[in-house]
Design a protein around this motif. Structure first.
Motif, mmCIF file in Angstrom:
data_model
loop_
_atom_site.group_PDB
_atom_site.id
_atom_site.type_symbol
_atom_site.label_atom_id
_atom_site.label_comp_id
_atom_site.label_asym_id
_atom_site.label_seq_id
_atom_site.Cartn_x
_atom_site.Cartn_y
_atom_site.Cartn_z
ATOM 1 N N GLY A 68 58.457 40.824 40.219
ATOM 2 C CA GLY A 68 57.251 41.651 40.095
ATOM 3 C C GLY A 68 56.649 41.930 41.463
ATOM 4 N N VAL A 94 62.473 42.265 42.584
ATOM 5 C CA VAL A 94 62.608 42.790 41.221
ATOM 6 C C VAL A 94 61.298 43.476 40.843
ATOM 7 N N LYS A 100 57.200 52.331 42.693
ATOM 8 C CA LYS A 100 57.026 51.208 43.631
ATOM 9 C C LYS A 100 58.369 50.846 44.270
ATOM 10 N N ASP A 120 64.209 47.020 37.453
ATOM 11 C CA ASP A 120 64.446 46.650 36.048
ATOM 12 C C ASP A 120 63.414 45.600 35.654
ATOM 13 N N GLU A 123 63.335 40.241 32.472
ATOM 14 C CA GLU A 123 63.963 39.686 31.258
ATOM 15 C C GLU A 123 65.360 40.278 31.020
ATOM 16 N N ARG A 136 53.824 36.650 42.794
ATOM 17 C CA ARG A 136 52.363 36.632 42.993
ATOM 18 C C ARG A 136 51.725 37.583 41.997
ATOM 19 N N LEU A 138 51.737 37.840 38.782
ATOM 20 C CA LEU A 138 52.645 38.409 37.782
ATOM 21 C C LEU A 138 52.355 37.910 36.379
HETATM 22 C C1 LIG Z 1 49.764 42.738 39.513
HETATM 23 S S1 LIG Z 1 51.213 43.382 40.217
HETATM 24 C C2 LIG Z 1 51.486 42.261 41.572
HETATM 25 C C3 LIG Z 1 52.384 42.848 42.616
HETATM 26 C C4 LIG Z 1 52.642 41.958 43.830
HETATM 27 N N1 LIG Z 1 53.409 40.776 43.466
HETATM 28 C C5 LIG Z 1 51.365 41.575 44.513
HETATM 29 O O1 LIG Z 1 50.978 40.409 44.454
HETATM 30 O O2 LIG Z 1 50.721 42.459 45.133
HETATM 31 C C6 LIG Z 1 52.537 42.942 39.086
HETATM 32 C C7 LIG Z 1 53.801 43.756 39.326
HETATM 33 O O3 LIG Z 1 54.827 43.234 38.505
HETATM 34 C C8 LIG Z 1 55.527 44.290 37.872
HETATM 35 N N2 LIG Z 1 56.023 43.728 36.605
HETATM 36 C C9 LIG Z 1 55.260 43.280 35.563
HETATM 37 N N3 LIG Z 1 56.053 42.786 34.588
HETATM 38 C C10 LIG Z 1 57.340 42.923 35.024
HETATM 39 C C11 LIG Z 1 58.609 42.592 34.455
HETATM 40 N N4 LIG Z 1 58.692 42.026 33.250
HETATM 41 N N5 LIG Z 1 59.733 42.869 35.170
HETATM 42 C C12 LIG Z 1 59.632 43.445 36.397
HETATM 43 N N6 LIG Z 1 58.452 43.775 36.979
HETATM 44 C C13 LIG Z 1 57.324 43.516 36.311
HETATM 45 C C14 LIG Z 1 54.490 45.401 37.718
HETATM 46 O O4 LIG Z 1 55.094 46.678 37.662
HETATM 47 C C15 LIG Z 1 53.641 45.218 38.973
HETATM 48 O O5 LIG Z 1 54.103 46.009 40.046
#
Ligand SMILES: C[S@@+](CC[C@H](N)C(=O)[O-])C[C@H]1O[C@@H](n2cnc3c(N)ncnc32)[C@H](O)[C@@H]1O
Length: 203
Positions: A68, A94, A100, A120, A123, A136, A138
């Motif tokens: 994430g 990922v 993004k 992707d 999961e 972070r 997530l």
């Molecule tokens: C709140 S943001 C945090 C982004 C970054 N880690 C940060 O701290 O700035 C959560 C990110 O996780 C991605 N995300 C959420 N669930 C996910 C999943 N199941 N698989 C992949 N990406 C996911 C979202 O698209 C989003 O960009």
């Protein structure tokens, strides 16, 4: 404190991080990579905050996976910081959001960072077998430990920054998972902590 202090990196790494920061400023109005309210303080809130995670890992690291990743925090900062010492040798980011991912690939190309992007959902992936796993902002710790169970190598370490509710998340997670952990105080904020976790197995 200047932007260069507090990081303990070479001038070259600092310049690479500055390129990343300027691309973040350029792209953020079009894609919400970070909350607009945090953009002016992006150096501290996102880059220094991610840099402290790099230093908690047991270097040298072969494969680091960041789940994430969003705008690349902490995974892309880790990949840039590791370029000189070649640790981590490879980083996997990922992220399910395609726009993004385009941003992440642009920064990787501009800087030549040793990272790849998987567009992707976590999961859906085959086990990544990462030596270090980070995420972070997530999910709650119980969910993150499920991801660690799936994607971390048996001897690997997970690193999860957590907000002020970290103690409650920890006691909730201990009902579903068995693991060892350490708590480090965040250097960029008071209240949040960084959990380092090893030996994850179902309770
Ligand atoms: C709140 S943001 C945090 C982004 C970054 N880690 C940060 O701290 O700035 C959560 C990110 O996780 C991605 N995300 C959420 N669930 C996910 C999943 N199941 N698989 C992949 N990406 C996911 C979202 O698209 C989003 O960009």
């Amino acid at each position: 404190m200047s932007a260069f202090d507090g990081l303990n990196v070479s001038r070259e790494t600092f310049e690479r991080l500055k390129i990343y920061e300027s691309l973040l400023h350029k792209w953020n109005p079009r894609i919400n990579l970070v909350a607009r309210s945090t953009l002016d303080s992006a150096w501290t809130r996102h880059i220094l905050d991610s840099a402290q995670i790099y230093h908690l890992a047991p270097h040298p690291v072969a494969h680091w996976a960041d789940l994430g990743s969003g705008g690349g925090f902490p995974g892309l900062v880790v990949a840039i910081m590791g370029m000189e010492a070649e640790s981590p040798a490879a980083v996997t980011l990922v992220e399910s959001d395609t726009r993004k991912c385009t941003f992440l690939r642009t920064v990787i190309r501009e800087i030549g960072a040793p990272a790849r992007v998987i567009n992707d959902r976590i999961e859906n992936l085959d086990p990544l077998q990462a030596d270090v796993l980070s995420a972070r902002a997530l999910a709650d710790l119980t969910t993150l430990l499920g991801f660690a169970d799936q994607h971390l190598s048996k001897t690997g370490m997970a690193i999860f920054p957590k907000g002020e509710s970290w103690a409650k998340e920890l006691s909730d997670a201990e009902r579903a998972w068995s693991f060892s952990h350490r708590v480090a105080k965040s250097k960029t904020e008071t209240g949040p902590v960084i959990l380092t976790v090893t030996g994850v197995a179902r309770a």
